[in-house]
Enzyme design. Structure first.
Site, PDB file in Angstrom:
ATOM      1  CB  CYS A   2      -1.493  14.169  -7.043  1.00 12.87           C
ATOM      2  SG  CYS A   2      -2.768  12.542  -7.598  1.00 12.87           S
ATOM      3  CE  LYS A 599       5.945  11.476   5.706  1.00 13.57           C
ATOM      4  NZ  LYS A 599       6.171  10.977   6.629  1.00 13.57           N
TER       5      LYS A 599
HETATM    6  C1  G6P Z   1       0.096   7.808   4.353  1.00 12.47           C
HETATM    7  C2  G6P Z   1       1.621   8.083   5.284  1.00 12.47           C
HETATM    8  C3  G6P Z   1       2.084   7.018   6.731  1.00 12.47           C
HETATM    9  C4  G6P Z   1       1.164   8.493   7.866  1.00 12.47           C
HETATM   10  C5  G6P Z   1      -0.001   8.225   7.293  1.00 12.47           C
HETATM   11  C6  G6P Z   1      -1.055   9.378   7.644  1.00 12.47           C
HETATM   12  O1  G6P Z   1      -0.533   6.451   5.002  1.00 12.47           O
HETATM   13  O2  G6P Z   1       2.411   6.871   4.506  1.00 12.47           O
HETATM   14  O3  G6P Z   1       3.216   7.339   7.270  1.00 12.47           O
HETATM   15  O4  G6P Z   1       1.066   8.015   8.669  1.00 12.47           O
HETATM   16  O5  G6P Z   1      -0.631   8.362   5.792  1.00 12.47           O
HETATM   17  O6  G6P Z   1      -0.597  10.251   7.758  1.00 12.47           O
HETATM   18  P1  G6P Z   1      -0.700  12.063   8.326  1.00 12.47           P
HETATM   19  O7  G6P Z   1      -0.113  12.952   8.025  1.00 12.47           O
HETATM   20  O8  G6P Z   1      -1.953  12.140   8.525  1.00 12.47           O
HETATM   21  O9  G6P Z   1      -0.337  11.825   9.589  1.00 12.47           O
END
Ligand code: G6P
Length: 604
Positions: A2, A599
């Site tokens: 969000c 993301k």
């Molecule tokens: C979400 C995203 C992934 C990412 C994960 C960890 O699931 O879709 O692409 O690897 O979060 O995010 P971070 O920002 O902690 O690397």
């Protein structure tokens, strides 16, 4: 998860809010909504699906006013519907709230409010907030928000408007990111800096437990006791244009092709020709006593951690454990002041990773964060920060953040090895030289992108694709498999080559697609045997191999330039990223915003 925005000033709020939300859509895109104060009344518009649906629903002349708040939703409590979309209002329609996070005691609060006569229209946890504020409101908005906040358990970043207070927006933060953008006779509130970057580069980064009263000409920060807080202005230096597509069809493709440059930039934080190895953000004396390392992360960052474990152990003899943050925080990790906790997070905001960091600090560990976002919560709370210089990563599926995380972990391994003397000076120099070749080698691999497009077309009808690898290649296979399922929705699994015969091989039948990664001479023979096992059962096998490996057992091959097997993951992931991308495009999927994902995951 969000995204929230707020605007108060002299200009029409609607367009500014929609513009801000566009930059926050990476945080969720199940529905969107805005509320604007127009002639003393709240006008609210909400629409299910992408932001463009909301834009289409807010015609000219509608929602005209200079104060407003907006939201883009990643659904947790309640399906993506108009009723569940934010902003949520009290029954009288005098208070509007947008929220990012989860109010964990919402059931309890709902029962309390219903006993007082409040009626609910949505299935969300958020709806308790406007009703609670209404309940506590006695003419002072900040006071009512603070009283409501005291009742709320869980995480939140909120923006609140009240028709009796057209001159202010009240915002609050606990465990969800929030910033205030500072303008001239106008101010902004947002979940993240890119939402305000077109309008201002000066921001306040709010801390947990802080409240902001934002007017057109002033921003005041308070703690929960209403004690004023002084905060210095953070000036943003990164380029807004870095978050544009630059002629590429998708952010993901652009970000894949940015990897040579992102790797080059990140290498600067640890190795440079003719210089001793450093590791930005870390003074060796502070970690010289460390006896073991724990790497904790989620998703793609966790996969980078698996490579890190292998490399750090190999170069330094320090034992390394890797865990998924959401598991780590609820088990009984054996960690103490002699443990270095390395958290990896592109966004620096992932709720589980942040919780792991805090848990480790409570146990006396030093925490090193590897993150891509300057000023993010994880960067601020860690004892040491190494920044990856990938630039803004917009596509939900992570690509350049992953390869730069690998560089950071190689840098850390070499930094420790040099200081501990586990590698000789000559060996260190050699490894350093090999690392410095990586931008060049990645560029070389990306030049072969077109052949992957043709290969991808063969897989468009597949329902299942399997990935195999051993050692570091297994870690890469895991990341390749994640990329495929995230953006193409093809079911996919990855296995260590030697594990196949312990179960998964039962799934192989005539025509099953298997992608085998084999980059290590030492493991090549073993991997070939595993490939033969699936070929015998009718599988089609694509090999991702280092130049010089025979192609005999494979149906198709993609060759990588010769490289020290330690660094092969940086190259081997590239064809897997591209393959996933071309398959997803071929299937007509929304590559940059895959269904159900976000993301930045700031809820548990
Ligand atoms: C979400 C995203 C992934 C990412 C994960 C960890 O699931 O879709 O692409 O690897 O979060 O995010 P971070 O920002 O902690 O690397």
């Amino acid at each position: 998860m969000c995204g929230i925005v707020g605007y108060i000033g002299q200009r029409e709020a609607k367009e500014l809010l929609l513009d801000g939300l566009k930059k926050l859509e990476y945080r969720g895109y199940d529905s969107a909504g805005i509320a604007v104060l127009q002639r003393g009344a709240l006008q609210v518009k909400r629409a299910v699906g992408r932001l463009e649906n909301l834009c289409a629903a807010t015609g000219d002349g509608e929602l005209s006013g200079t104060v407003g708040i907006g939201h883009t939703r990643w659904a947790t409590h309640g399906a993506p519907s108009v009723e569940n979309s934010h902003p949520h209002c009290n029954e009288a329609g005098t208070i509007a709230v947008v929220h990012n996070g989860i109010i964990e005691n919402h059931e309890e609060l709902k029962t309390f409010l219903m006993e007082k006569g409040y009626r609910f229209r949505s299935e969300t946890d958020t709806e308790v907030i406007p009703h609670l504020i209404d309940f506590y409101y006695q003419g002072e908005l900040l006071e009512a928000v603070q009283k409501a906040a005291r009742q709320m358990k869980g995480s939140y970043a909120v923006c609140v408007m009240h028709v009796q207070h057209p001159e202010q927006i009240v915002a609050a933060r606990k465990d969800s990111p929030l910033i205030v953008g500072l303008g001239q006779d106008e101010n902004f509130v947002a979940s993240d800096i890119p939402a305000v970057l077109k309008e201002t580069r000066d921001v306040y980064l709010l801390e947990d437990g802080e409240f902001a009263v934002v007017t057109a000409n002033d921003v005041n920060l308070y703690d929960v006791e209403k004690k004023p807080i002084q905060r210095s202005v953070y000036h943003v230096t990164f380029d807004e244009n870095a978050a544009e597509k630059d002629g590429y069809d998708h952010f993901m493709l652009k970000e894949i092709f940015e990897q040579p440059q992102a790797i080059r930039e990140t290498l600067r934080g640890c190795v440079a020709p003719g210089q001793p190895v450093v590791f930005d953000g870390v003074d060796y004396q502070d970690i010289a006593h460390i006896r073991e390392i724990f790497i904790v992360a989620c998703g793609t960052a966790y996969h980078a951690g698996l490579v890190g474990k292998n490399v750090i152990e190999r170069l330094t003899n320090i034992p390394v454990d890797v865990d998924i943050a959401s598991e780590f925080r609820y088990r009984h990790p054996i960690i103490d002041k002699d443990t270095l906790l390395v958290v990896i997070s592109q966004s620096g905001e992932t709720a589980d990773t942040l919780a792991a960091l805090r848990l480790a600090q409570r146990r006396g560990c030093r925490v090193l964060a590897v993150t891509n976002v300057v000023g993010s919560t994880i960067a601020r709370e860690a004892d040491h920060v190494f920044y990856t210089h990938a630039g803004p990563e917009i596509a939900v599926a992570s690509t350049k953040a992953y390869t730069t995380q690998l560089i950071a972990l190689y840098g850390l391994a070499l930094f420790l090895a040099e200081h501990k003397g586990t590698l000789s000076e000559a060996e260190c120099e050699m490894v350093k030289q090999e690392m410095l070749q990586l931008p060049e080698l990645t560029a070389q691999v990306l030049e072969s992108a077109e052949s992957l497009h043709t290969l991808a077309d063969k897989f468009l009808q597949e329902n299942d694709i399997f990935y195999l690898g051993r050692g570091l290649d297994h870690a890469v296979a895991m990341e390749g498999s994640l990329k495929l399922k995230e953006i193409s929705y093809i079911h996919s699994e990855s296995y260590a080559g030697g594990e196949l015969k312990h179960g998964p091989i039962a799934l192989i039948e005539e025509g099953t697609v298997v992608i085998a990664v084999s980059t290590n001479e030492r493991l090549r023979g073993k991997m070939e045997s595993n490939v033969k096992e699936v070929v015998t059962r009718g599988a089609y096998v694509l090999g991702i191999l280092t130049e010089g490996f025979p192609e005999s057992v494979f149906d198709d091959v993609f060759y990588l330039p010769e490289v020290n097997p330690l660094f092969a993951p940086v190259l081997a992931i590239l064809p897997l990223q591209l393959l996933s991308y071309y398959i997803a495009v071929g299937k007509g999927c929304d590559v940059d915003k895959p269904r159900n994902l976000a993301k930045s995951v700031t809820v548990e």
